[in-house]
Design a protein around this motif. Sequence first.
Motif, PDB file in Angstrom:
ATOM      1  N   GLY A   1      -8.729  -1.706  -4.097  1.00 11.79           N
ATOM      2  CA  GLY A   1      -9.316  -1.853  -2.789  1.00 11.79           C
ATOM      3  C   GLY A   1      -8.469  -1.491  -1.547  1.00 11.79           C
ATOM      4  N   CYS A   2      -7.380  -2.342  -1.710  1.00 13.49           N
ATOM      5  CA  CYS A   2      -6.319  -2.103  -0.483  1.00 13.49           C
ATOM      6  C   CYS A   2      -5.897  -0.580  -0.395  1.00 13.49           C
ATOM      7  CB  CYS A   2      -5.429  -3.116  -0.502  1.00 13.49           C
ATOM      8  SG  CYS A   2      -5.788  -4.852  -0.325  1.00 13.49           S
ATOM      9  N   HIS A   3      -5.624   0.093  -1.566  1.00 14.54           N
ATOM     10  CA  HIS A   3      -5.235   1.478  -1.472  1.00 14.54           C
ATOM     11  C   HIS A   3      -6.228   2.184  -0.968  1.00 14.54           C
ATOM     12  CE1 HIS A   3      -1.280   0.595  -3.677  1.00 14.54           C
ATOM     13  NE2 HIS A   3      -1.916   0.327  -4.863  1.00 14.54           N
ATOM     14  N   ILE A   4      -7.331   2.213  -1.556  1.00 15.62           N
ATOM     15  CA  ILE A   4      -8.738   3.278  -0.946  1.00 15.62           C
ATOM     16  C   ILE A   4      -9.073   3.033   0.298  1.00 15.62           C
ATOM     17  CG2 ILE A   4     -10.767   4.319  -1.958  1.00 15.62           C
ATOM     18  CD1 ILE A   4      -9.815   3.742  -4.845  1.00 15.62           C
ATOM     19  N   LEU A   5      -9.447   1.854   0.517  1.00 10.87           N
ATOM     20  CA  LEU A   5      -9.840   1.329   1.674  1.00 10.87           C
ATOM     21  C   LEU A   5      -9.071   1.594   3.129  1.00 10.87           C
ATOM     22  CD1 LEU A   5     -12.365  -1.811   1.317  1.00 10.87           C
ATOM     23  CD2 LEU A   5     -12.800   0.680   1.072  1.00 10.87           C
ATOM     24  N   ASP A   6      -7.633   1.776   2.730  1.00 13.00           N
ATOM     25  CA  ASP A   6      -6.558   2.075   3.704  1.00 13.00           C
ATOM     26  C   ASP A   6      -6.895   3.393   4.202  1.00 13.00           C
ATOM     27  OD1 ASP A   6      -4.082   2.081   4.734  1.00 13.00           O
ATOM     28  OD2 ASP A   6      -3.020   2.936   3.124  1.00 13.00           O
ATOM     29  N   ILE A   7      -7.446   4.335   3.603  1.00 13.72           N
ATOM     30  CA  ILE A   7      -7.843   5.730   4.288  1.00 13.72           C
ATOM     31  C   ILE A   7      -9.084   5.637   5.283  1.00 13.72           C
ATOM     32  CG2 ILE A   7      -8.780   7.848   3.829  1.00 13.72           C
ATOM     33  CD1 ILE A   7      -8.113   7.395   0.658  1.00 13.72           C
ATOM     34  N   PRO A   8     -10.048   4.724   5.242  1.00 14.65           N
ATOM     35  CA  PRO A   8     -11.021   4.760   6.326  1.00 14.65           C
ATOM     36  C   PRO A   8     -10.417   3.586   7.289  1.00 14.65           C
ATOM     37  CG  PRO A   8     -12.026   3.558   4.329  1.00 14.65           C
ATOM     38  CD  PRO A   8     -10.772   4.392   3.926  1.00 14.65           C
ATOM     39  N   PHE A   9      -9.703   2.547   6.915  1.00 10.96           N
ATOM     40  CA  PHE A   9      -9.247   1.804   7.743  1.00 10.96           C
ATOM     41  C   PHE A   9      -8.286   2.327   8.823  1.00 10.96           C
ATOM     42  CE2 PHE A   9     -11.258  -1.947   6.018  1.00 10.96           C
ATOM     43  CZ  PHE A   9     -11.209  -3.027   7.075  1.00 10.96           C
ATOM     44  N   TRP A  10      -7.378   3.024   8.356  1.00  8.08           N
ATOM     45  CA  TRP A  10      -6.553   3.679   8.988  1.00  8.08           C
ATOM     46  C   TRP A  10      -7.108   4.886  10.277  1.00  8.08           C
ATOM     47  CZ3 TRP A  10      -1.877   6.882   6.558  1.00  8.08           C
ATOM     48  CH2 TRP A  10      -0.882   7.481   7.678  1.00  8.08           C
ATOM     49  N   ALA A  11      -8.003   5.660   9.437  1.00  9.40           N
ATOM     50  CA  ALA A  11      -8.462   6.799  10.297  1.00  9.40           C
ATOM     51  C   ALA A  11      -9.383   6.158  11.275  1.00  9.40           C
ATOM     52  CB  ALA A  11      -9.454   7.560   9.158  1.00  9.40           C
ATOM     53  N   LEU A  12     -10.098   5.328  11.275  1.00  8.27           N
ATOM     54  CA  LEU A  12     -11.195   4.611  12.062  1.00  8.27           C
ATOM     55  C   LEU A  12     -10.798   3.639  12.773  1.00  8.27           C
ATOM     56  CD1 LEU A  12     -14.440   5.065   9.810  1.00  8.27           C
ATOM     57  CD2 LEU A  12     -13.500   6.738  11.651  1.00  8.27           C
ATOM     58  N   GLN A  13      -9.602   2.871  12.457  1.00  4.55           N
ATOM     59  CA  GLN A  13      -8.956   1.739  13.104  1.00  4.55           C
ATOM     60  C   GLN A  13      -9.809   0.674  12.971  1.00  4.55           C
ATOM     61  OE1 GLN A  13      -8.383   4.381  16.819  1.00  4.55           O
ATOM     62  NE2 GLN A  13      -6.880   2.878  17.206  1.00  4.55           N
TER      63      GLN A  13
ATOM     64  N   ASN B   1       0.864  -0.990  -0.057  1.00  2.00           N
ATOM     65  CA  ASN B   1      -0.034   0.084  -0.075  1.00  2.00           C
ATOM     66  C   ASN B   1       0.774   1.042  -0.117  1.00  2.00           C
ATOM     67  OD1 ASN B   1      -2.280  -1.495   0.226  1.00  2.00           O
ATOM     68  ND2 ASN B   1      -2.955  -0.913   1.833  1.00  2.00           N
ATOM     69  N   GLN B   2       1.697   1.513  -1.035  1.00  2.00           N
ATOM     70  CA  GLN B   2       2.404   2.513  -1.163  1.00  2.00           C
ATOM     71  C   GLN B   2       2.135   3.686  -0.725  1.00  2.00           C
ATOM     72  OE1 GLN B   2       1.696   0.569  -3.769  1.00  2.00           O
ATOM     73  NE2 GLN B   2       3.446  -1.067  -3.646  1.00  2.00           N
TER      74      GLN B   2
END
Length: 438
Positions: free
Chosen positions: A245-257, A157-158
């Motif tokens: 998916g792993c790139h874009i969903l990285d944003i909410p997964f990181w922000a919301l744990q 997920n660069q």
Amino acid sequence: MKRPTDSRRNFLKTSAVLSGGYWLGSSATARAASPNDKLNVACIGVGGRGSANVSGVDGENIVAMCDVDEVKAGKRFQEFDKARKFQDFRVMLDQMDKQIDAVVISTPDHTHFHPARQAMLMGKHVYCEKPLAHTVWEARELTKIAKKMNVATQLGNQRHANEGMARTVEAVRSGMIGDVTEVYCAIGGSRGMPEMPTEFPPVPSHLNWDLWQGPAQERPYSPEYCPYKWRFWWDYGTGETGNWGCHILDIPFWALQLKYPSRVDLDEVPGADQIDPHRTPKAMKTRLEFPAEQGHGALTLHWWHGSLGEVFKQHKTVPQKGSNTLFVGTKGTIDAGFDGYQVTLSDGGDPETPERTIPKSPGFHQEWIDACKGGPKSTCDFVDYTGPLAEAVLLANTAFRAGGGFDWDANAFKASGNDNVEQYLMSHFRKGWEVDPV
């Protein structure tokens, strides 16, 4: 659930014939290196995306390279003339066990699992391209092995190292839009459903087609599969969901744990023209329900292969260029992309800039290299973060392929409410590639 396994005796016997000695290994951890030492790195897949990953680690000692396509790999093979060259990763790992500390895997989706599994069981650190694996079961197995072997891992997920991503995470966590109740994420375009091949020319002399197919069910060679369109065939790829998916969903997964969803469903039932046993779709709309946990309340995450235009209009938001994510909170919205965010507050006010709490990354590949040498865990470590992220991506594909939603018990690794699901959760390896669960 039935596991994709054969007897260990049969697996080892067959693998020994194929690879000249396939060793499963049992070392507790990879050899530690001091921060000043260079890692001995092996790269599996060095053309295309693999070439970029080679550049990411070329400050270390690249001691081995493996690729099934001599033309795609040719430039890198020539550039690193002192590295040993292989076609079969199993032979490479077997013959060079004592010379390799870490492995970079940049192959098509269906051939992530086996090299990552073998390398980690041998105690090697692993960097693997997204979406980590080809099925949910494979992703869970790799996560378990990474934890058991205590090796340094990083999913490709660069964009996680982008400053804009960090600023978005800080904004969501600051509470400026209140409690987040929904998130919409999407990748545009209509890639998928490639033409069914009608001609099957001879395999190019520079390609080892049998090894390229790896654990997938055998079929005749076609340029409709290789070198690139594999992404849109279920036997080899995971479609645009796996691609982005792993790139874009990285944003909410990181922000919301976020961790594991409790329910996976379809926002839109696909038309008959999009349901295909062989090819990935041109569009799909799915959603994942997450129970309240540390970092967030109960919320719905929508993952679409398609436009979010109507969603932005509904929430009276004009998206910034590059937006692929919309956080909907009780006090407003945040639309974001890889390079930053913008806020729209319900009361029309101006938001305050949140405090910076996330340190700058030393570089995405460097994070992993530092972790291999005993430093902090990389930010996209399989165990703590990207294992669950990859599962969510693959669960969305599973709901689409199964034609409907299901409840998901992550702890028990069990789906309920849809009898079609299990066949898509699991892997079905061809003879000679079977494995036992860890």
